[in-house]
Design a protein around this motif. Structure first.
Motif, PDB file in Angstrom:
ATOM      1  N   TRP A   1       0.821  -1.124   0.137  1.00  0.00           N
ATOM      2  CA  TRP A   1      -0.012   0.101  -0.092  1.00  0.00           C
ATOM      3  C   TRP A   1       0.830   1.311   0.128  1.00  0.00           C
ATOM      4  O   TRP A   1       1.940   1.288   0.501  1.00  0.00           O
ATOM      5  N   LYS A   2       0.379   2.369  -0.696  1.00  0.00           N
ATOM      6  CA  LYS A   2       0.949   3.629  -0.319  1.00  0.00           C
ATOM      7  C   LYS A   2       0.289   4.132   0.852  1.00  0.00           C
ATOM      8  O   LYS A   2      -0.851   3.839   1.484  1.00  0.00           O
ATOM      9  N   CYS A   3       1.350   4.607   1.729  1.00  0.00           N
ATOM     10  CA  CYS A   3       1.031   4.935   3.155  1.00  0.00           C
ATOM     11  C   CYS A   3       1.795   6.183   3.474  1.00  0.00           C
ATOM     12  O   CYS A   3       2.724   6.668   3.067  1.00  0.00           O
ATOM     13  N   LEU A   4       1.056   6.709   4.645  1.00  0.00           N
ATOM     14  CA  LEU A   4       1.708   8.027   5.429  1.00  0.00           C
ATOM     15  C   LEU A   4       2.523   7.240   6.396  1.00  0.00           C
ATOM     16  O   LEU A   4       1.580   6.503   7.131  1.00  0.00           O
ATOM     17  N   VAL A   5       3.378   7.961   6.893  1.00  0.00           N
ATOM     18  CA  VAL A   5       4.182   7.293   8.352  1.00  0.00           C
ATOM     19  C   VAL A   5       4.634   8.258   9.073  1.00  0.00           C
ATOM     20  O   VAL A   5       5.279   9.349   8.703  1.00  0.00           O
ATOM     21  N   GLY A   6       3.891   8.236  10.220  1.00  0.00           N
ATOM     22  CA  GLY A   6       4.273   9.033  11.347  1.00  0.00           C
ATOM     23  C   GLY A   6       5.430   8.715  12.121  1.00  0.00           C
ATOM     24  O   GLY A   6       5.698   7.298  12.588  1.00  0.00           O
ATOM     25  N   ASN A   7       6.425   9.484  12.488  1.00  0.00           N
ATOM     26  CA  ASN A   7       7.553   9.036  13.260  1.00  0.00           C
ATOM     27  C   ASN A   7       8.499   8.196  12.279  1.00  0.00           C
ATOM     28  O   ASN A   7       9.528   7.323  12.929  1.00  0.00           O
ATOM     29  N   ASN A   8       8.437   8.538  11.127  1.00  0.00           N
ATOM     30  CA  ASN A   8       9.473   7.597  10.275  1.00  0.00           C
ATOM     31  C   ASN A   8      10.786   7.809  10.624  1.00  0.00           C
ATOM     32  O   ASN A   8      11.633   6.845  10.557  1.00  0.00           O
TER      33      ASN A   8
END
Length: 403
Positions: A108-115
């Motif tokens: 999936w295309k995702c947003l990542v917090g704390n990457n």
């Protein structure tokens, strides 16, 4: 003639005080206010009375997408939290419906917090009876590609999200999820899993209101547009020409295409901006199929400027008939497509003659859509709502716009 490419988003601003934003839903869905706009006249009503306010022989069109629990909170072995927000499927299926039924693995295309705290190790999230694992495959512009695997492998991805994900509330609510949100941030008719934001104009409808609509001989139709996170994407460009409109996946049955075709000439009113985008996109998909009846299914995409660049487009009946012919030849009951269409002042409506919608953020593409329908009167409508204590945004009050 207005050129939508030259529109400046700064011309679509109004003052929205924080206390006008509805942070929580009302105790009863249909007790929200309804601002009735018809022929330039404004009347304050209750949503539960909408059946009496709609024109006779209206076809009311709903988006039956269902919000999935797309926020995943993974805890690293060191204790740090990484949040992964699923945006849209990439492999083995790009079509949301099929991706939701995928078993064992999915990308999936995702947003990542704390990457920055994620050093690339595989992350694991344990849920009742299983484990979801996430691997960061690559970084792309504005998002990451994340590979998911899970056990038991026989579970569909929809079931995995249901067991271990969290509902993604709109960012402007700026609060934690409550148990109430899991039911109230879904429409009562939600069916097709795949949205990451609710089609919020539909949140006011109850089984009782739907029953009243049928008693008033209002026809109902349901299509699916999976609302993406792009619906909250701010317009950062000075003019709309430089704004890249988000694409969303659309699914419409042959039966609904026939319903719309039969109702042309009578009022066709979408519930929400997503339903309006869907209905108008349906017309433009018909335009594409008249030009090229042999288009491959994965080429069914409406780019954002197609409506403004097409010379002598066909009539609405011709366009919808082209879709029915295509579905017959494909031996398919459903049309699957993607749309980036931007509806802004200068747009000529081909299918829709009104709109049921909430009150939208300043400087948003949703406000452009409202302005395309009611012209500069959007300012009068919004000022009236502000002056009369209407609640704004996703959990806010509603309007019935009949220009």
């Amino acid at each position: 003639m207005i050129d939508p490419k030259k529109l400046a988003i700064k011309d679509f601003v109004y003052e929205l005080p924080e206390d006008k934003i509805a942070k929580y839903p009302l105790p009863q869905r249909d007790h929200s206010k309804l601002l009735h706009y018809q022929g330039g006249q404004l009347t304050d009503c209750k949503f539960k009375d909408i059946a009496q306010l709609l024109p006779q022989q209206t076809l009311l069109v709903f988006n039956n997408t269902k919000v999935v629990q797309a926020r995943l909170l993974f805890q690293k072995e060191t204790g740090g939290l990484i949040e992964i927000f699923c945006l849209e499927p990439v492999a083995p299926h790009r079509e949301v419906q099929r991706a939701m039924q995928q078993t064992s693995h999915s990308t999936w295309k995702c947003l990542v917090g704390n990457n920055k705290r994620w050093k690339g190790e595989k992350l694991h999230l344990h849920f009742e009876g299983g484990t979801l694992s996430a691997e960061r495959l690559s970084q792309q512009e504005g998002h990451f590609l994340i590979g998911f695997t899970w056990a038991p492998e026989a579970l569909a991805f929809a079931e995995v999200l249901e067991r271990c994900g969290r509902l993604p509330l709109p960012p402007y609510l700026n609060r934690d999820l409550t148990p109430d949100d899991t039911t109230r941030y879904q429409t009562v008719y939600a069916q097709q899993q795949g949205a990451v934001a609710a089609p919020t104009a539909g949140l006011h409808f109850t089984d009782n209101v739907l029953q009243q609509l049928q008693e008033q001989h209002i026809s109902l139709a349901y299509l699916t547009l999976h609302v993406g996170a792009g619906t909250f994407k701010p317009v950062k460009a000075d003019t709309m020409e430089a704004h890249d409109m988000h694409a969303e996946q659309l699914m419409v049955s042959k039966q609904v295409v026939k319903q719309v075709l039969q109702h042309l000439g009578s009022p066709i009113i979408p519930v929400g901006t997503t339903s309006m985008r869907s209905l108008e996109s349906l017309y433009w998909l018909g335009v594409l199929l008249r030009q090229n009846p042999n288009l491959a299914p994965d080429a069914l995409l409406i780019n954002q400027w197609l409506p403004y660049e097409t010379v002598t487009p066909p009539t609405a009946p011709e366009a919808l008939q082209a879709i029915l012919t295509y579905l017959e030849e494909q031996q398919s009951e459903f049309l699957h497509a993607s749309t980036q269409v931007i509806i802004a002042p200068g747009y000529e409506f081909r299918v829709c003659s009104g709109l049921v919608t909430n009150f939208h953020q300043p400087e948003s593409t949703l406000l452009l859509l409202v302005s395309a329908l009611v012209g500069e009167n959007w300012r009068t409508i919004y000022q009236h709502a502000l002056n009369n204590n209407y609640r704004f945004l996703s959990y806010g009050d509603s309007s019935l716009l009949l220009p």
